[in-house]
Design a protein around this motif. Structure first.
Motif, PDB file in Angstrom:
ATOM      1  N   ASP A  15       0.865  -1.179   0.000  1.00 14.45           N
ATOM      2  CA  ASP A  15       0.000   0.000   0.000  1.00 14.45           C
ATOM      3  C   ASP A  15       0.901   1.228   0.000  1.00 14.45           C
ATOM      4  OD1 ASP A  15      -2.711  -0.906   0.005  1.00 14.45           O
ATOM      5  OD2 ASP A  15      -2.409  -1.664   2.027  1.00 14.45           O
ATOM      6  N   ASP A 189      -5.220   0.268  -3.984  1.00 15.73           N
ATOM      7  CA  ASP A 189      -6.477   0.436  -4.719  1.00 15.73           C
ATOM      8  C   ASP A 189      -6.777   1.894  -5.064  1.00 15.73           C
ATOM      9  OD1 ASP A 189      -7.103  -2.304  -4.739  1.00 15.73           O
ATOM     10  OD2 ASP A 189      -7.960  -2.182  -2.724  1.00 15.73           O
ATOM     11  N   SER A 210      -4.984   1.342 -10.983  1.00 18.32           N
ATOM     12  CA  SER A 210      -4.653   1.762  -9.622  1.00 18.32           C
ATOM     13  C   SER A 210      -3.142   1.859  -9.417  1.00 18.32           C
ATOM     14  CB  SER A 210      -5.231   0.754  -8.623  1.00 18.32           C
ATOM     15  OG  SER A 210      -4.511  -0.476  -8.701  1.00 18.32           O
ATOM     16  N   LEU A 411      -9.081  -2.034 -12.027  1.00 25.63           N
ATOM     17  CA  LEU A 411     -10.188  -1.896 -11.085  1.00 25.63           C
ATOM     18  C   LEU A 411     -11.542  -2.050 -11.771  1.00 25.63           C
ATOM     19  CD1 LEU A 411      -8.953   1.225  -9.060  1.00 25.63           C
ATOM     20  CD2 LEU A 411      -8.785  -1.183  -8.382  1.00 25.63           C
TER      21      LEU A 411
END
Length: 569
Positions: A15, A189, A210, A411
């Motif tokens: 992330d 994301d 993303s 996505l």
């Protein structure tokens, strides 16, 4: 049957903002090369200077208005309509590091196409090259486009009086000594950008990529490199140089020249757009070691009168993508290369971020290497299935639709639940393309199962062309069908052809004048690569099934039969 990539798995996708893996790595500490050189202007950007320029761009875009910035928010969508340039790189990287999504719009867009793109993406700002500004100002006059003139800025070229430019914004924050705006955190994301794709059918859709998709895509060559390098070693002391001629608004150009540009030390010679003469001169001038091309450009090179007299001895490898490369065309260009140089092809699509299948050199995994008729093996991190129309998996030599699964699958489509439901099924991406696979895991392209065509490596939707013909203000046709026929730059490439049934207004005007009117109309409305190079044919009726589905295959087969008969005469 589930097919897995033979390469090691990708590391877990973190992330983080994708920008953070592009600069500041330990392996880059001693890099001292030109990252970009603009062929047209001679402008150069050294790798070591790039982070500072991006920092200034990020500050110009993100700082408060009171401090000279644009104060862009993460709820905005910034459209980019421009040709290849260092400014394009700086802007897209600045937006990426701010986690502000950007929408890539084709610089070849007609007014109609630009209106569709702006409506679809709901762009709140737009950066455009000065020479393309007129088209944008015309497009925003459409009542369904919410973008206003004061939100349009110049990316490259001289800004008209009263209009801000990206370079002017950067000069402003430097002059004011505006505090630097830092990199904004992201998750895997977080939306990074929108890129146009026809998907399985219909008008162009906006594919959502993303930060995690970008990182996963960058991991793929990093994971593959240690496996492949022993079988395709880099000559000692070689510095890789490539000519950046593919448009940065296309997934192929975007990733090779921008998002993957700092994986290894490479110098990119940026060409504003394709020009065969300039391209060959650039090969002589800059002595590139690698070239990135699409089949239509390879065709143009093979028929160029100056190819044989051009010194290609520096070129060690050519990678072809975006469309199927026929073996005959591969052989034709390969014969012009020095001994040992390679011309390889792969397979990818915007919905998978970039690559899905890739070439492997002889010896890899103990195999003889990828044959010229194969698109290669699944890249690291991807799994695949070949699915039959009844939903079962193909076996043996059966042809099936390629489905893909992995961290680089996008996505979805922006604000398009209907297309999402038909394209993304239980975590799988339905590519719409038909393949076979052999016992070693090599995939072979069989056919495009969906209605879309590939012209010059770009998706073309027959439905979009049909809609344009129907929209002629004089309502000249009552029915239409568009399909691909032979006549492209390669044996495999199909060109769009239309069959039309005349309306009362069309019959009154007459067939010949109606065809001329439709040709002129669609050329005004559509980019050149979407033009009906296969022509327009007037028919009494368009053949259909009892359920009303157009029998495109019937029309195409009849056309091809007539073409063969004429050729015999």
């Amino acid at each position: 049957m589930l097919h897995k990539s033979p390469f090691p798995p990708l590391p877990p996708i973190p992330d983080m903002n994708a920008f953070q893996m592009m600069y500041g790595r330990a392996d880059q500490a001693d890099w001292d090369h030109a990252l970009f050189v603009e062929d047209k202007t001679g402008k150069k950007r050294m790798f070591k200077d790039a982070p500072k320029h991006i920092e200034l761009g990020r500050t110009a875009l993100g700082a408060p208005v009171s401090l000279g910035g644009l104060q862009l928010g993460t709820d905005e969508i910034v459209a980019i309509l421009a040709n290849n340039s260092i400014n394009y790189y700086d802007l897209s990287m600045s937006l990426l590091s701010l986690t502000i999504p950007f929408a890539l719009i084709s610089s070849y867009s007609t007014r109609r196409e630009l209106v569709h793109g702006l409506k679809l993406t709901k762009a709140t700002r737009l950066f455009v090259d000065a020479k393309l500004l007129k088209n944008v100002l015309s497009a925003i006059e459409d009542p369904e486009v919410s973008l206003t003139a004061d939100k349009i800025y110049i990316l490259a070229g001289t800004a008209p009086k009263g209009r801000k430019s990206f370079s002017g914004m950067i000069e402003g924050v430097v002059r004011r000594k505006t505090p630097v705006v830092g990199v904004v955190p992201a998750t895997k994301d977080t939306l990074a950008y929108l890129v146009m794709s026809s998907g399985t059918s219909g008008l162009p859709k906006a594919v959502m990529i993303s930060h995690g998709n970008i990182i996963g895509s960058a991991f793929q060559p990093i994971v593959a490199a240690p496996i492949l390098e022993p079988y395709a070693p880099k000559p000692p002391g070689e510095h890789i140089v490539t000519i950046g001629v593919l448009p940065m608004f296309h997934s192929y150009g975007l990733h090779v020249y921008i998002l993957r540009a700092t994986i290894a030390p490479v110098t990119f010679i940026l060409m504003e757009s394709w020009n065969g003469d300039r391209f060959l001169k650039a090969i002589v001038k800059y002595k590139p070691t690698h070239l990135t091309l699409v089949p239509s450009l390879i065709h143009q090179l093979t028929v160029h009168p100056n190819l044989k007299s051009t010194d290609l001895s520096s070129v060690r490898a050519i990678a072809s993508g975006a469309a199927y490369l026929p073996p005959a065309l591969n052989d034709k260009l390969s014969r012009q290369l020095k001994k040992g140089a390679s011309l390889t092809q792969g397979y990818g699509l915007s919905e998978a971020t970039l690559s899905a299948l890739a070439y492997i050199p002889p010896g890899t995994f103990g195999l003889n290497g990828t044959v010229t008729t194969s698109q290669g093996m699944l890249v690291p991190g991807l799994e695949g299935r070949l699915v039959l129309p009844d939903g079962k998996d193909a076996t043996g030599d059966e042809v099936g639709e390629l489905w893909l699964r992995g961290p680089t699958v996008c996505l979805g489509y922006w604000n398009n639940p209907t297309a999402n439901a038909s394209t993304f099924v239980d975590g799988w991406l339905r590519t719409g393309d038909q393949f076979t696979v052999d016992k070693d895991g090599f995939f072979f392209f069989a056919d495009r199962g969906k209605d879309t065509l590939k012209v010059s490596g770009v998706q073309v939707s027959p439905k979009e062309i049909e809609d344009v013909l129907f929209s002629h203000p004089d309502k000249l046709i009552s029915d239409v069908s568009v399909a691909g026929v032979s006549g492209g730059r390669t044996e495999d490439e199909k060109v769009p052809r239309a069959w039309v049934a005349l309306s009362p207004a069309g019959r009154k005007l007459g067939s010949e004048k109606t065809v001329q009117a439709l040709l002129s109309w669609h050329q005004e409305q559509l980019s050149r690569y979407k033009w009906l190079r296969g022509g327009i044919e007037v028919v009494k009726t368009i053949p259909k099934t009892p359920t009303g589905k157009t029998l495109r295959r019937t029309l195409v087969e009849e056309y091809e039969r007539k073409q063969k008969a004429r050729a015999k005469l």
